[in-house]
Each structure stands twice: as C-alpha cells, then as structure tokens.
Design an enzyme around this catalytic site. Sequence first.
Site, PDB file in Angstrom:
ATOM      1  N   HIS A 444       0.820  -1.216   0.000  1.00 28.47           N
ATOM      2  CA  HIS A 444       0.000   0.000   0.000  1.00 28.47           C
ATOM      3  C   HIS A 444       0.851   1.263   0.000  1.00 28.47           C
ATOM      4  CE1 HIS A 444      -3.885   1.798   0.091  1.00 28.47           C
ATOM      5  NE2 HIS A 444      -4.494   0.785   0.661  1.00 28.47           N
ATOM      6  N   ASP A 448      -2.360   3.253  -4.152  1.00 29.77           N
ATOM      7  CA  ASP A 448      -3.608   3.144  -3.407  1.00 29.77           C
ATOM      8  C   ASP A 448      -4.505   2.081  -4.043  1.00 29.77           C
ATOM      9  OD1 ASP A 448      -2.866   5.202  -1.634  1.00 29.77           O
ATOM     10  OD2 ASP A 448      -3.520   6.719  -3.076  1.00 29.77           O
TER      11      ASP A 448
END
Length: 473
Positions: A444, A448
Amino acid sequence: MAQVLEFKLPDLGEGLTEAEIVRWLVEVGDVVAIDQPVVEVETAKAMVEVPCPYGGVVTARFGEEGTELPVGAPLLTVAVGAAEGSSGSAPSPSSPSSSLSSGSGTESSGGSGNVLVGYGTGAPAARRRRIRPDRLDRAVAEAPVSVAPVVAAPVAEVLVAEAPVHEGPVPVVSPLVRRLARQHDIDLRRLAGSGPDGLILRADVDRAIRTAEETAAATARVQAPVAAVVAAPNGVAAASDAERIPLRGVRGAVADKLSRSRTEIPDATCWVDADATELMAVRAAMNAATGPSAGPKVSVLALLARICTAALARFPELNATVDTAAREIVRLPGVHLGFAAQTERGLVVPVVRDAHTRNAESIGAEIARLTELARTGKLSPAQLTGGTFTLNNYGVFGVDGSTPIINHPEAAMLGVGRIMPKPWVHQGELAVRQVVQLSLTFDHRVCDGGTAGGFLRYVADCVEQPAVLLRTL
C-alpha cells in the site's frame, strides 16, 4: 617439496553467509585438478557444486554431509606438488589470489584462484586417483604448511556450563548464528567455537540449544513425571516427543523472506472472480493449430504471465520496490517475472528475465525450462533472484483462492486459483462457465486501492475477453 594449501568455503554471492554440505565429490587421498568440483552444497537459494582452485592431493576434509558451514570456514586441504608415485608430480603451488586463467590452463599451472561456482579455467578433469597411504603420509609430513595446522579430528564438543566467558569480541561471523542464539537465549560468550581460531559455528549453537532442551526436559520429568508437555527454551509449549525440524536451506530462506515481508510491508489484498471460458477457448485454438506456423503448446500460466506484463505496462506503480532507508519508491524499468514452483526441496520462485519483451510462446518456453531446472535442483542463485513481480498459480493444488504474501522486496503478487465450471450469468442467462478467482496482494506504500483495483480489473478483462490484449500486442 609439497605445500599444503587450505581451501575455504567461498562467497557464493547473493548475500549468502552459509551452506550445507550435501555430498562430497572427492575422498582423502584423491588427486584433484584445478577447478574440479569437490563438494556439492545447498545454500538458501540453490544446490551448487564448488570447484577447488588448487590441483594436488586431498589431505583432509572438514565437515560431514549434512553439516552447515559459514562462508570462510575450511572445506578441505590439498597437498600441492606432492609426489604422485608413477603418475609424476602434482601441480605446483599458486596463490589463491592469482588471476583467473583464460581457459587454456593445465593441471600443472597451479591454483587458478577461481572459486566462483559455474566458472572454470577449462582444464581437463583429472581421473580420480588414490595415493598410497604411506606416500601420502610422507608427502604431508614433509610439506611446509602455509596455513593454520590442519586438525583432522571430530568437531570439538561445545562447552556450556563450565566454558570460560570470552573477553573481547565474540568470535562469530554469521548474523544467522547470532540471531539463532538470541532466539534461544544462548550466551555466545560461554560457547567454545569448533571453527578455525575458535570461530563459533551454527552447529555449536545447535548443540547448545539441544543441550538446554535436554536439561529442561530432564528437570521437568523430575519435577512433574506425569506431565505430558514440557516448556521448550524458546517459550513454545511442545510435547516431549515432538519432532523438531530445523528451518534451514530453502525452507529457512522462505521463512525469513515471508517473515520480513509481513513485518516490513503494509500489504492489502483485493480479488475478483473472472469468466475464463474465452481464455480457455483461445488457448485450445492456439494449441490445435497445425502447419509451419504452429509453434509449441502454450500453457495457461504463460497466457496469464503475458497478461501480467501487459497490465504492468499500464500500471507501472506495481512494478516497483521501496527503498526503506531512503524513503523512496523505486519504479523499475523492466519486468522480471517470478513464478512460484513447488519442488521436493520446497517452494522456489524462478525468474523470467525481461518478460516485458517476450510473447506468450517465449514466456512459456522459459517457464518450462526453469521449472525443469527447479525440479532437478539445478537452479542457480541468479535464476532465483532479481524478480520485480510474482505470479502464483496455486490453482494447481485444487484450491479456489488465497491471500498471497508479497515476495519481498517486490511490491505485488498475483494469485490464481483453479479454473473450474461454475454457474455464471452470461449475456443475461444463467450458464455453466469456466470461472477463476484472481487475488492481488500489493504494497500500500507504492499505490492506493484505485491503482491496484485498476490493475486487477484489467487482468480480469483480458481473461474474460482475450481480444483486449490485441490493443497492446
């Protein structure tokens, strides 16, 4: 006059700090040629043969099969220039730091200094010859030893309770040995190392751990003879007759990498079911083609790999790694595609180099080649490292889905479940279609959910409508 030279376990590259002796290829008394493989070792990445840079008579070997040795530990000693009876003289001595031969060297050219696996001077391999014991003893006795005295005795017992405390730096080279000692509360200052100059080896720590476990088990039996469970030194409850399997070799490397992945990478997983009916039909048509233009059979994994390279071209954020120290995302220019392969030695991830420049047929051929090398244990460390993205087809094990663990230091892994008939709404009608679950685990930090979702959706679209790929071919 003979000279006894010591050959130590060389640096095998890729940050490897130790190797396990799998099989000795020579015996004491054998005559070896320059760069002749003398031992087969297993590292955390591959099984390799180690060549000796000296030519002469083997006078001693260090370590039995199954023993782990750190880089720099003695492997064997060779009497260079010792008499060989009627066969003449052995090669003259040469410094290990001498330059590499160009390939025209002979047995009489001395040590090549070449200890890199897979390289050699091109000297013809010598027949294994056994020197008569009396001549070997005389040659070794007369030889001026240029290294520390050779001790061909069993490894010394580790002293734990009564060993004196080391003053100054503890003689330990391997970070793995230090970590293992910390995990089991072993005081390295109280261990007597069995390596050269008192170097503490992993075998020394393993013996100390076993001694501590046996002591703890004996104490528990005295204090609670009825108890079926005793406390292990690392705090894990285990049955007194439980089997303990060391985490080393490939299994240990996998454990370390997966633990580091889960510790360092904030991963997230998204998944989608896709109708793979059209993909399977396209593959069948490819493999049914005949004539001069028909190539080799194309596997489902090869098609999925080609889809991944196309998806990474659209979403390069996932073909990246994170430089934690510099706090930077490093986007990589080329796709080196790893694929998970299960072998008898454990799970390995061979890498298809420059996959972004290959078509499905080329990728499939390379996957087949690397898979065969993996099954025979002949993959080199270079063929197991440098990946930028991994494809994991766990559907071959008959499971529908999974949550992949990222292959550190990569940024993502695509998992593929089994393709099987399921009820599916197709063109407004309920039908039986070939359905597959696709799972993407991503770092992450590099992107995104929108980017990860876009990548996965593009892969699913290509699976459902392979013609989508024609736009990028």
